[in-house]
Design an enzyme around this catalytic site. Structure first.
Site, mmCIF file in Angstrom:
data_model
loop_
_atom_site.group_PDB
_atom_site.id
_atom_site.type_symbol
_atom_site.label_atom_id
_atom_site.label_comp_id
_atom_site.label_asym_id
_atom_site.label_seq_id
_atom_site.Cartn_x
_atom_site.Cartn_y
_atom_site.Cartn_z
ATOM 1 C CB SER A 147 -1.082 0.049 1.214
ATOM 2 O OG SER A 147 -0.339 0.316 2.500
ATOM 3 C CG ASP A 205 5.301 0.020 5.617
ATOM 4 O OD1 ASP A 205 6.402 -0.244 6.319
ATOM 5 O OD2 ASP A 205 4.374 -0.905 5.303
#
Length: 389
Positions: A147, A205
């Site tokens: 994502s 991330d």
């Protein structure tokens, strides 16, 4: 079909060391993974619509430009984006055809795109009609930052198309990256996209996906490595489903029962992270000449760290028979593996030396796939978000 006006890609991420210990204030190490999400932006100058295509999750949706324009917010800071207001979020849900209870991957991917498109379009000089086609080498839901790579690629593509950041011109077809200030803007937007998808992400991330290389993180502080070696690995997806929430709670329960035992285990995991940080930076330093015998010593240390960390992660209760199977197969061929991420199944990484024979890699890959696992040969320490000619 028009040629793409802009093509960008962003990498996924792996946790090298420090899983679970990071929850208790210990250092962990994450690195970019050279499995990437690519975004192509195709201009459609005679069109009045915008289309998002996500073939990996079987999604294609088209909106009229007028409908998107009607949802644009009025108070956007392009260099320092903020989360959508409740009213703005409701408008995004209407455009996506979803509601606040929709938490499936398709709905969240739509929301992230619509948020970035309408927000960046609100004050940018141009954000034309077009087709946005995103495809990924990253399996969703495997803890590999899929994502974040999607949000980072979206941010880079939209900001470039709208002339918010400098368009890159690589020489002789070379891939190019943006300056630090532009990367910071990309990262800010990617983080907001991640917030829509995950609620309260750490920012790790999207930071790895934006800047590439490797980072250490501890107690909310993220520090990028000045240099990092690119290491070859096999990435193994056992495809065993697991709940990160359940695994984290299991470690917490064991910690509460046995704090005097768990504390030194967590301290040891942190020492592994610290040692890894030193080794990776020395291996990747442009000022250090790495001789072949010296390089072997570095890899021997990394292999020992992998083995010890896997044992410690088993000790805190996040192992799984599927991960034991990976270790059994790889060790038989002289290779070293550990889980990456939450454990309890999920993914494992297998460290490869530069001189690991191709036939060994082929044999290990075949045996792992015969167990029903997915296997990729890839690298860590890869470049961050990039524009392609």
């Amino acid at each position: 079909m028009s040629d793409p006006e802009v093509v960008v890609s962003a990498p996924g991420k792996v946790i090298l060391f420090g899983e679970h210990a990071v929850v208790y204030g210990r250092k962990a190490i994450a690195s970019s993974l050279d499995l990437r999400t690519h975004l192509e932006v195709h201009l459609l100058p005679d069109s009045t619509s915008v289309t998002l295509e996500l073939p990996d999750i079987h999604l294609s949706k088209t909106w009229q430009m007028a409908d998107l324009a009607a949802a644009r917010p009025t108070d956007v800071d392009l260099k320092n984006p903020s989360p959508p207001s409740d009213q703005y979020l409701a408008a995004l849900h209407r455009l996506a055809g979803t509601d606040a209870d929709n938490t499936d991957a398709r709905s969240l991917a739509l929301l992230a795109f619509l948020y970035m498109y309408t927000s960046i379009h609100a004050t940018a000089r141009r954000c034309p009609a077009g087709r946005f086609h995103a495809s990924s080498q990253l399996p969703p839901g495997a803890g590999l930052g899929s994502s974040a790579a999607y949000c980072t690629a979206l941010a880079a593509g939209l900001l470039t198309m709208c002339d918010v950041i400098t368009r890159q011109e690589g020489k002789n077809g070379a891939d190019t990256a943006w300056c630090k200030d532009d990367l910071e803007v990309i990262n800010s937007w990617a983080f907001q996209g991640e917030r829509l998808i995950h609620g309260n992400p750490s920012g790790i991330d999207n930071s790895v996906s934006t800047f590439g290389g490797a980072i250490s993180f501890k107690s909310g502080e993220i520090s990028a490595f000045k240099s990092v070696a690119q290491l070859k690995i096999l990435l193994v997806n056992t495809k065993v489903p697991r709940s990160t929430k359940v695994l984290v709670q299991g470690v917490r329960d064991r910690y509460n029962r046995l704090p005097a035992i768990m504390e030194p285990v967590l301290n040891s995991i942190e020492e592994i992270s610290c040692t890894c940080e030193k080794v990776l930076q020395e291996l990747g330093s442009p000022t250090v000449e790495i001789k072949e015998n010296t390089q072997g010593k570095y890899y021997q240390v990394l292999e020992e760290l992998v083995d010890i960390c896997q044992c410690l992660l088993n000790a805190i209760g996040v192992g799984h028979p599927s991960l034991d199977k990976v270790s059994s197969i790889t060790s038989k061929h002289g290779l070293h593996s550990k889980l990456t991420g939450a454990g309890g199944g999920g993914c494992a990484l297998v460290l490869l030396r530069p001189d690991t024979a191709a036939d060994v890699i082929d044999k290990v890959t075949t045996e792992l796939r015969d167990c029903g696992f997915d296997v990729w040969e890839t690298a860590i320490g890869a470049r961050g978000v990039s524009q392609h000619s």
